[in-house]
Motif scaffolding. Structure first.
Motif, mmCIF file in Angstrom:
data_model
loop_
_atom_site.group_PDB
_atom_site.id
_atom_site.type_symbol
_atom_site.label_atom_id
_atom_site.label_comp_id
_atom_site.label_asym_id
_atom_site.label_seq_id
_atom_site.Cartn_x
_atom_site.Cartn_y
_atom_site.Cartn_z
ATOM 1 N N VAL A 108 0.879 -1.178 0.000
ATOM 2 C CA VAL A 108 0.000 0.000 0.000
ATOM 3 C C VAL A 108 0.910 1.219 0.000
ATOM 4 O O VAL A 108 1.706 1.402 0.920
ATOM 5 C CB VAL A 108 -0.888 0.008 1.263
ATOM 6 C CG1 VAL A 108 -1.693 1.286 1.340
ATOM 7 C CG2 VAL A 108 -1.792 -1.223 1.287
ATOM 8 N N ASP A 110 -0.024 4.580 -1.949
ATOM 9 C CA ASP A 110 -0.828 5.802 -1.804
ATOM 10 C C ASP A 110 -2.295 5.481 -2.056
ATOM 11 O O ASP A 110 -2.629 4.502 -2.729
ATOM 12 C CB ASP A 110 -0.271 6.947 -2.671
ATOM 13 C CG ASP A 110 -0.734 6.920 -4.092
ATOM 14 O OD1 ASP A 110 -1.906 7.258 -4.354
ATOM 15 O OD2 ASP A 110 0.097 6.598 -4.961
ATOM 16 N N ARG A 111 -3.148 6.286 -1.458
ATOM 17 C CA ARG A 111 -4.575 6.005 -1.440
ATOM 18 C C ARG A 111 -5.165 5.869 -2.840
ATOM 19 O O ARG A 111 -5.892 4.918 -3.154
ATOM 20 C CB ARG A 111 -5.288 7.114 -0.662
ATOM 21 C CG ARG A 111 -6.712 6.762 -0.267
ATOM 22 C CD ARG A 111 -7.365 7.876 0.518
ATOM 23 N NE ARG A 111 -8.586 7.417 1.155
ATOM 24 C CZ ARG A 111 -9.744 7.270 0.521
ATOM 25 N NH1 ARG A 111 -9.835 7.572 -0.763
ATOM 26 N NH2 ARG A 111 -10.815 6.823 1.165
ATOM 27 N N ASP A 112 -4.835 6.813 -3.698
ATOM 28 C CA ASP A 112 -5.434 6.809 -5.033
ATOM 29 C C ASP A 112 -5.059 5.551 -5.805
ATOM 30 O O ASP A 112 -5.903 4.914 -6.440
ATOM 31 C CB ASP A 112 -4.973 8.046 -5.815
ATOM 32 C CG ASP A 112 -5.691 9.294 -5.326
ATOM 33 O OD1 ASP A 112 -6.603 9.167 -4.473
ATOM 34 O OD2 ASP A 112 -5.328 10.396 -5.774
ATOM 35 N N GLU A 156 -2.859 4.797 8.852
ATOM 36 C CA GLU A 156 -3.335 5.418 7.621
ATOM 37 C C GLU A 156 -3.435 4.384 6.486
ATOM 38 O O GLU A 156 -4.462 4.283 5.808
ATOM 39 C CB GLU A 156 -2.397 6.561 7.218
ATOM 40 C CG GLU A 156 -2.954 7.375 6.082
ATOM 41 C CD GLU A 156 -2.154 8.660 5.844
ATOM 42 O OE1 GLU A 156 -0.929 8.632 6.051
ATOM 43 O OE2 GLU A 156 -2.767 9.684 5.457
ATOM 44 N N ALA A 157 -2.362 3.622 6.336
ATOM 45 C CA ALA A 157 -2.349 2.625 5.260
ATOM 46 C C ALA A 157 -3.424 1.562 5.490
ATOM 47 O O ALA A 157 -4.114 1.138 4.552
ATOM 48 C CB ALA A 157 -0.963 1.965 5.171
ATOM 49 N N TRP A 160 -6.833 2.964 4.589
ATOM 50 C CA TRP A 160 -7.050 2.964 3.126
ATOM 51 C C TRP A 160 -7.460 1.574 2.652
ATOM 52 O O TRP A 160 -8.374 1.402 1.849
ATOM 53 C CB TRP A 160 -5.775 3.357 2.378
ATOM 54 C CG TRP A 160 -5.313 4.751 2.620
ATOM 55 C CD1 TRP A 160 -6.037 5.805 3.123
ATOM 56 C CD2 TRP A 160 -3.999 5.259 2.366
ATOM 57 N NE1 TRP A 160 -5.259 6.920 3.193
ATOM 58 C CE2 TRP A 160 -4.002 6.621 2.727
ATOM 59 C CE3 TRP A 160 -2.810 4.704 1.865
ATOM 60 C CZ2 TRP A 160 -2.876 7.432 2.610
ATOM 61 C CZ3 TRP A 160 -1.695 5.501 1.739
ATOM 62 C CH2 TRP A 160 -1.730 6.862 2.110
ATOM 63 N N GLU A 163 -10.964 0.715 3.679
ATOM 64 C CA GLU A 163 -11.955 1.481 2.912
ATOM 65 C C GLU A 163 -12.048 0.989 1.471
ATOM 66 O O GLU A 163 -13.140 0.909 0.898
ATOM 67 C CB GLU A 163 -11.586 2.966 2.936
ATOM 68 C CG GLU A 163 -11.798 3.577 4.322
ATOM 69 C CD GLU A 163 -11.312 5.029 4.409
ATOM 70 O OE1 GLU A 163 -11.456 5.637 5.485
ATOM 71 O OE2 GLU A 163 -10.766 5.538 3.394
#
Lengths: 349, 349, 349, 349
Positions: A108, A110-112, A156-157, A160, A163
């Motif tokens: 993982v 980055d979110r995008d 954070e990772a 993501w 989600e």
């Protein structure tokens, strides 16, 4: 193990358990449709099987020879279950006729990118989303995943990942490398992965098992199948049998080049299926380290009878911070999934 | 690494460190007798070596090719230290001309036996006392050491070990298998051992390193030397360079019997000594698993240049709860130590 | 290699060959549909490629990096042939889309059994008949095949094999283990097999190559793919490129049981197909040593892209003098062949 | 094996032999100082040991479990010989207390160089001269020894070797790679070497054994000790027990670099000495491939109990056509031999 008679009473069962506990072993009780069997955790030489066999309600008491007893086919056969154990993860069933595909980026990052890849993997037919947060690496100087940047980075990772899974309807899996990570990770994922390098790490196995989450358990690249299953037994001995075994390649043989990172041992698939009732999947990405080999080795794994595949996929491989050379595109994934299903239909008995 | 000029000021040193930190790497500063060298922890490709080389006070800035940089001979040579690093454990110095002998039972099992064996090992010439509390085992059904019986059991066994060491004037070492054990164990022992099965367990390595105790770091039985040293680097990257490498045998080759548990790789001794400044010892007990092979393989290890030996000893091997077949008697140990010293005198250059 | 221009004259070709011969190398001339390429046998460092490139009629002159040059994909690509080389054995074509099945007993033991098995193998769909006359064995005390009983015994067994092949319309193959057997065997069979244990035996390879018969060349169980192909090059360097590579399992990894005789390395299939233009088949019988694994591993080999299978079959396995545990029945063979064809249709690009 | 009574008559011995021959096995008769034992060549399951034990003159009749029976310690113990078999080559005795040193260039390349090296090796203390004429090579494109240039070249090189041996009073040894070379080579040398790559080549072993010359038999780099000894048995079964076993390194383990060509398995030395009565020597040159490791590994081999060393030496390594990186100088050889003798004096029991 001790096989109880069909009409054994709960009191008789409890009495046997007490007798076993008295000599220092723990028990693992398995209820089949008709029969109940008690597995033992500990040194069976402490146990007087003749004594146990003579107790009321006991049909049979004997040792299982292999060092893996609680995950042994002989054990599940004894309580009348001859099929592979099905691990349920949300609405995904792993271990049945339908091959299950786990796909996603190596790490993982980055979110995008994660959401983009998740969407495309889903569209290609994948069932479960993978993504590394704590990356095991051969060198301390290499990128270790966002988990290495501290708890905030890890959370954070993991958020993501969770989600992305929710958005695209896929359960998610990530690797736990150290004991301290298990509690955190278990709050965000549906499956915990134990990587190849940690296969022998019995304290980690026990810690992960206690989260009660299903475990993808990868074979160490230098481990025999007997060792592999003996360590899976550490998970089962904690009462967690939602174990998904994973073959991901063994160390290359001989002098000179083999042109792959590891050597995929596909005979492990039918062998494991004889030895244990647990399902086994195959990871062709780490085994080969080569994009062009993912297709043939995925199809071969299916033909060998694997219950699923774990494949690294990225829509922009050149941007991946790790394992770029083994990433396939979502389009390639889609083709492989389609072919995998066809092969399964032909080969399933 | 960045080699500072002899007359570089502390401010110049700090400035270089700041520049490195700015691009996300950590530093490892080593002061030799005349020169100071800055090692880097992280991805060196982030670093502009030409830029660093041009900074005031800098003599030279360049990459170390091997994945192990902070334990590399090239690194210690750069700050002017050409000898093997000496690890000091109490009054024992490991890494010098005199071979250091670590001896004791496989597992700490009972107080009397431990004290009896410790006394005899000391009398035989051993310097350091070993004894397992948390035993790594291939099977969850085998005896896992007194540590497995809960914290009280672990503390009791560790206390015995500490007391035996104090009584007979020997520093003590035990194995740490899981991260959760490191804090406890470090209160009782002088050296922490990381066993073969945990070599790849980078979180454990980091946790153990942070205790600041010297670490005996055993090679995994399936690991190349490059991998072995790359994982030792995880310890060094935590600022702990009191690392004692240990060769303990690799997986047997080929089909059929090899008649030993593992195959001792003695060429690892001179190879490691070329590659790194860390001392390396040899464990013939686990490598061979055979009492009758301890003597020839111990002597061979000495002739190959090992800095010490780790040998399992028991006065009543038939009572040992683990590894009975590889235990030698204190008398055999005494003979081996005598011969080892003679060989060292002949072969040391 | 030296690539000639499309319009190069025979004299120009000969001139280049002479220049190469002059510095002590031999040449291997390959004519593609449009282009002619000269391969070199010997130490290319003796060759002045710049000089050769400047000769009349030469388009390009350069070294092939890999140690296998005459069987290299780069070589066949240079003369414009991008498909796998098809080895023709009678009316059987090995290397094309259709999988080729080689089947038969481990050893030729008696005439009736051989004919019975041949008939049933043919009926099951097999194309080529196998049967050992000179058996390589780990122990001098084991049955070594009828060839061990002297020349008369060898001739009798070879005659049976030849007659069975003729009667049921199948080319036949047997193994040659020593140089002295090659001349005799080549009078009776359509293909010569070099077994795993003899892979490194360069004199035998050259002797077998000179019979001009197609060679089934099995990978040694401890050989990397680079070594495997480097030794296949010994055959090609004798001017014989009708080489059928065969993967038959590598040594098991790790401590403890793997439950198979060897570990089938199916990634060898696509890897070899990238590296060389030679076809590769798979022998699941020797790789697994287990009747119950022949089916899944045969199907996996097909899915991985193998050009064929070599399977031991016997109608009365319990009577077989060798390898009884890995023999399948003709009925099982028939089922496997049917499934293999279906998989090939799905997976062929 | 069948152990005869002390007072068994020749007729009784012959009768037992006849009974064994009748069921299709061959015999190997060994006369100890007091006892005579009959070894069997062939499938012992054909033999009725109870029947044999009841024959007149027979003390005991039983099976040896290991696949190597004629070279087994159990066999020599049975006829009352407990020491290692001493192989006599001219006035050199290999297998006794004194270590025997075999030294010389990798390949015989030119007469002057060979004589120069032979003289210096002799002066350094070497006992036997080695030099390759038929070189086994991984690539057909590499220098294959003067033997590759045709029979005249081979004879010339063999003559040089023989003359150099005679001039400097050293028996000579060269490798035989193919069966066709054995008859020629045996006319010029005192010992025949079977190289690592040919260990499994049973026809070559038998051909070489029949020359009646002593055989240096090298372990294949992928062979277990059981396999190694099982193939040595092929030589013994031809009636030739002048077999000198040689450990020369096994395939490196794991991923990544090991920094040596192979991994020297020194535990093979004491293991082989327990299993068989044959002497074992060590070749550190091919095992390590590194000049700087010859000294420590030679000394380690001595300390492990090896009966001798085989070392490549060259006075101008940079001119050697093969294996230049592992050649030591005559001066280094001299130092090693001196230290080897000292170690042997210390360690011999």
């Amino acid at each position: 193990m001790i096989i109880m008679k069909k009409d054994a009473s709960p009191e008789q069962l409890q009495h046997v358990i007490d007798e076993v506990t008295k000599v220092g072993l723990r028990t693992d009780v398995s209820h089949g449709q008709h029969l109940t069997v008690i597995g033992l955790v500990g040194d069976e030489r402490q146990v007087d099987f003749a004594h146990l066999a003579a107790l009321p309600g006991v049909k049979e008491a004997r040792m299982i020879e292999a060092p893996y007893k609680l995950i042994n086919r002989e054990y599940s056969n004894a309580y009348g279950e001859t099929r592979t154990h099905i691990v349920k993860i949300g609405n995904v069933e792993l271990g049945g006729d339908e091959p299950v595909i786990i796909a996603g980026p190596c790490a993982v990052e980055d979110r995008d990118a994660l959401f983009r890849i998740a969407e495309q993997a889903k569209e290609a037919g994948a069932h479960i989303l993978r993504g590394g947060v704590f990356k095991p690496r051969s060198s301390v100087h290499s990128f270790q995943g966002l988990g290495a940047s501290g708890e905030a980075g890890a959370i954070e990772a993991l958020t993501w990942l969770k989600e992305a899974g929710e958005k695209f309807g896929m359960p998610v899996v990530t690797e736990v490398r150290g004991e301290a990570q298990a509690a955190l990770v278990s709050q965000y994922v549906d499956i915990i992965q134990i990587g190849s390098r940690n296969m022998y790490d019995q304290d980690l196995l026990q810690t992960a098992a206690r989260t009660k989450l299903p475990i993808i358990f990868k074979r160490h690249f230098g481990a025999s199948i007997e060792e592999f299953l003996s360590f899976a037994e550490y998970i089962a001995a904690e009462g967690n049998k939602d174990i998904i075994l994973c073959e991901r390649g063994i160390v290359p043989v001989g002098k000179g080049k083999n042109y792959t990172r590891y050597q995929l041992d596909l005979s492990a698939v039918p062998v494991v299926q004889k030895e244990t009732f647990l399902p086994i999947i195959v990871d062709p990405s780490h085994a080969t380290g080569r994009r062009d080999l993912i297709r043939p080795m995925s199809l071969a794994a299916m033909a060998a009878g694997a219950s699923g595949l774990m494949i690294e996929v990225h829509d922009r491989p050149e941007e991946a911070l790790c394992d770029a050379s083994q990433m396939i595109s979502p389009a390639e994934l889609k083709e492989i999934i389609g072919l995998a299903r066809q092969i399964r239909q032909i080969t399933v008995k």
